[in-house]
Design a protein around this motif. Structure first.
Motif, short mmCIF file in Angstrom:
data_model
loop_
_atom_site.label_atom_id
_atom_site.label_comp_id
_atom_site.label_asym_id
_atom_site.label_seq_id
_atom_site.Cartn_x
_atom_site.Cartn_y
_atom_site.Cartn_z
N ILE A 87 0.84 -1.20 0.00
CA ILE A 87 0.00 0.00 0.00
C ILE A 87 0.87 1.25 0.00
O ILE A 87 0.61 2.21 -0.74
CB ILE A 87 -0.95 0.01 1.21
CG1 ILE A 87 -1.94 -1.16 1.11
CG2 ILE A 87 -1.71 1.34 1.29
CD1 ILE A 87 -2.88 -1.27 2.29
N THR A 88 1.90 1.25 0.83
CA THR A 88 2.81 2.40 0.87
C THR A 88 3.44 2.64 -0.50
O THR A 88 3.55 3.79 -0.96
CB THR A 88 3.92 2.17 1.91
OG1 THR A 88 3.32 1.79 3.15
CG2 THR A 88 4.76 3.41 2.11
N LYS A 89 3.83 1.56 -1.14
CA LYS A 89 4.44 1.68 -2.47
C LYS A 89 3.50 2.37 -3.46
O LYS A 89 3.87 3.34 -4.12
CB LYS A 89 4.82 0.30 -3.01
CG LYS A 89 5.99 -0.36 -2.32
CD LYS A 89 6.26 -1.72 -2.95
CE LYS A 89 7.43 -2.43 -2.31
NZ LYS A 89 7.68 -3.75 -2.94
N ILE A 90 2.28 1.84 -3.56
CA ILE A 90 1.40 2.36 -4.63
C ILE A 90 0.86 3.75 -4.32
O ILE A 90 0.50 4.49 -5.23
CB ILE A 90 0.24 1.38 -4.96
CG1 ILE A 90 -0.69 1.18 -3.77
CG2 ILE A 90 0.80 0.06 -5.44
CD1 ILE A 90 -1.92 0.33 -4.12
N GLU A 140 3.72 7.63 -9.02
CA GLU A 140 3.07 8.68 -9.80
C GLU A 140 1.84 8.13 -10.50
O GLU A 140 0.80 8.79 -10.57
CB GLU A 140 4.06 9.24 -10.83
CG GLU A 140 3.50 10.39 -11.65
CD GLU A 140 4.51 10.96 -12.63
OE1 GLU A 140 4.08 11.72 -13.51
OE2 GLU A 140 5.71 10.64 -12.51
N LYS A 141 1.97 6.90 -11.02
CA LYS A 141 0.85 6.23 -11.68
C LYS A 141 0.86 4.76 -11.28
O LYS A 141 1.92 4.20 -10.98
CB LYS A 141 0.94 6.35 -13.20
CG LYS A 141 0.79 7.77 -13.74
CD LYS A 141 0.87 7.77 -15.26
CE LYS A 141 0.72 9.18 -15.82
NZ LYS A 141 0.81 9.19 -17.30
N SER A 170 -7.91 -5.22 -6.38
CA SER A 170 -7.17 -4.45 -7.38
C SER A 170 -6.50 -3.23 -6.73
O SER A 170 -6.83 -2.83 -5.61
CB SER A 170 -8.10 -3.98 -8.50
OG SER A 170 -8.98 -2.97 -8.02
N HIS A 171 -5.59 -2.64 -7.47
CA HIS A 171 -4.91 -1.43 -7.01
C HIS A 171 -5.93 -0.32 -6.69
O HIS A 171 -5.85 0.32 -5.64
CB HIS A 171 -3.93 -0.92 -8.08
CG HIS A 171 -2.84 -1.88 -8.42
ND1 HIS A 171 -3.08 -3.11 -9.02
CD2 HIS A 171 -1.48 -1.78 -8.28
CE1 HIS A 171 -1.91 -3.72 -9.21
NE2 HIS A 171 -0.93 -2.95 -8.77
N ASN A 172 -6.86 -0.10 -7.60
CA ASN A 172 -7.84 0.96 -7.39
C ASN A 172 -8.74 0.69 -6.20
O ASN A 172 -9.10 1.62 -5.46
CB ASN A 172 -8.71 1.14 -8.65
CG ASN A 172 -7.98 1.92 -9.74
OD1 ASN A 172 -6.80 2.24 -9.62
ND2 ASN A 172 -8.69 2.22 -10.82
N GLU A 173 -9.10 -0.57 -5.98
CA GLU A 173 -9.93 -0.91 -4.83
C GLU A 173 -9.20 -0.60 -3.52
O GLU A 173 -9.79 -0.10 -2.56
CB GLU A 173 -10.34 -2.38 -4.89
CG GLU A 173 -11.40 -2.66 -5.95
CD GLU A 173 -11.66 -4.15 -6.15
OE1 GLU A 173 -12.82 -4.50 -6.44
OE2 GLU A 173 -10.71 -4.95 -6.04
N ILE A 174 -7.91 -0.91 -3.48
CA ILE A 174 -7.11 -0.59 -2.29
C ILE A 174 -7.01 0.92 -2.09
O ILE A 174 -7.17 1.43 -0.98
CB ILE A 174 -5.71 -1.21 -2.40
CG1 ILE A 174 -5.79 -2.73 -2.25
CG2 ILE A 174 -4.77 -0.62 -1.33
CD1 ILE A 174 -4.46 -3.43 -2.43
N LEU A 175 -6.75 1.64 -3.16
CA LEU A 175 -6.59 3.09 -3.05
C LEU A 175 -7.92 3.77 -2.71
O LEU A 175 -7.93 4.81 -2.03
CB LEU A 175 -5.99 3.65 -4.33
CG LEU A 175 -4.54 3.21 -4.59
CD1 LEU A 175 -4.04 3.73 -5.93
CD2 LEU A 175 -3.62 3.66 -3.46
N SER A 182 -5.48 11.26 -4.25
CA SER A 182 -5.88 10.99 -5.65
C SER A 182 -4.75 10.25 -6.34
O SER A 182 -3.60 10.27 -5.89
CB SER A 182 -6.20 12.29 -6.38
OG SER A 182 -5.05 13.12 -6.47
N TRP A 183 -5.08 9.60 -7.43
CA TRP A 183 -4.07 8.84 -8.17
C TRP A 183 -4.44 8.75 -9.64
O TRP A 183 -5.58 9.05 -10.03
CB TRP A 183 -3.91 7.43 -7.58
CG TRP A 183 -5.09 6.52 -7.80
CD1 TRP A 183 -5.28 5.61 -8.80
CD2 TRP A 183 -6.27 6.44 -6.99
NE1 TRP A 183 -6.48 4.97 -8.67
CE2 TRP A 183 -7.10 5.45 -7.55
CE3 TRP A 183 -6.72 7.10 -5.82
CZ2 TRP A 183 -8.36 5.12 -7.02
CZ3 TRP A 183 -7.95 6.76 -5.29
CH2 TRP A 183 -8.75 5.78 -5.89
#
Length: 302
Positions: free
Chosen positions: A183-186, A190-191, A230-235, A247-248
């Motif tokens: 989580i820290t990584k993503i 930047e993207k 997924s990445h977006n679900e975590i974010l 935001s990402w």
């Protein structure tokens, strides 16, 4: 006094863990858990590729079990392994095999923290199909040298009846400041790509690894929470629980390939074997909320 546990040769040894990887993330967490559970343990000082130093560690500690969380993942990431292949082989292949072999000679079981990043989605295991790779499946991801060495050593370790191989994936913990935390990584990229994956919630699963050792379990285990996220679900969860202003931006695998050296593994692992042994194991999204985001909710200031 710790309850004696049977070794492979039939003798009984008091419960005592020898842990490798003291300076690493998982190795450090294992020490904290063992201390909390009042389980005697010692950190190994030897280099895994140095057989004599491992023998000295084992003779001094006289462990009932060895936990191996040592190895090379690369800094800042696995791309390092592409230009340091000999060092990667020395740690991830020679070192791990030497430890397993020395322990087998002494009848000691080893829990080896390995990786599940040795598979990638294919026609039989499509994205969001719910069909995950099982323990007996042959690795199909050879995109990175790191993954090649991990698949190689996993195959060889099948011949060691004293080894329990845990396939960890994209490890996550409640410590959102740790740079190794997925989580820290993503949150710092930047993207990010947006692909569902199996992941390992360390706060829930590392205590289970201790119990697996106590039960003297061996063989290969997919060591992830059931399901994918997924990445977006975590974010989205991160924004909801931690930082409402976060935001990402997303980009494609093709765009990602332009900024990394080696391709990355994306897959779903079938966690049914682990779930059968530990019915209390939570699905990935429930585990994320309980062990990661709820404990960090106080940081929102709302």
């Amino acid at each position: 006094m710790a309850t004696p546990t049977p070794t492979l040769n039939g003798t009984h040894t008091p419960l005592h863990f020898l842990v490798y990887g003291r300076t690493g993330w998982i190795g450090g967490l294992l020490g904290t858990i063992l201390t909390t559970q009042s389980i005697p343990f010692t950190y190994g000082h030897g280099r895994l590729e140095d057989r004599a130093s491992l023998i000295a560690d084992l003779d001094a500690a006289k462990p009932s079990h060895v936990l191996n969380a040592a190895g090379v993942t690369g800094r800042p990431n696995v791309d390092w392994c592409e230009t340091h292949k000999v060092e990667t082989i020395r740690a991830n292949v020679i070192g791990t095999l030497t430890l397993a072999d020395v322990c087998r000679e002494r009848g000691v079981r080893v829990v080896n923290f390995a990786t599940g990043c040795i598979f990638e989605y294919d026609r039989e295991h499509e994205v969001r199909s719910g069909v995950g790779f099982r323990e007996e499946d042959v690795p199909n991801f050879v995109g990175s040298f790191y993954s090649k060495t991990k698949a190689m050593v996993e195959d060889l370790l099948k011949n060691y009846e004293n080894v329990c191989t845990l396939r960890v994936r994209m490890p996550i913990s409640s410590d959102l400041l740790n740079p190794r935390n997925f989580i820290t990584k993503i949150t710092r990229y930047e993207k990010v790509v947006n692909i569902p994956n199996s992941m390992t919630i360390l706060d829930e699963l590392l205590p289970i690894s201790i119990e697996m050792a106590k039960r003297n379990l061996t063989g290969i285990w997919n060591f992830t929470n059931p399901g994918v996220v997924s990445h977006n679900e975590i974010l989205d969860m991160y924004k909801q629980y931690v930082d409402p202003n976060f935001s990402w931006k997303n980009f494609t695998l093709q765009e990602q390939a332009k900024v990394i050296v080696a391709p990355r593994s994306n897959n779903e692992l079938d966690a049914s074997k682990l779930k059968k042994e530990f019915p209390e194991l939570l699905p990935i999204k429930e585990s994320l909320i309980k062990y990661v985001f709820e404990p960090n909710k106080k940081t929102t200031g709302t």
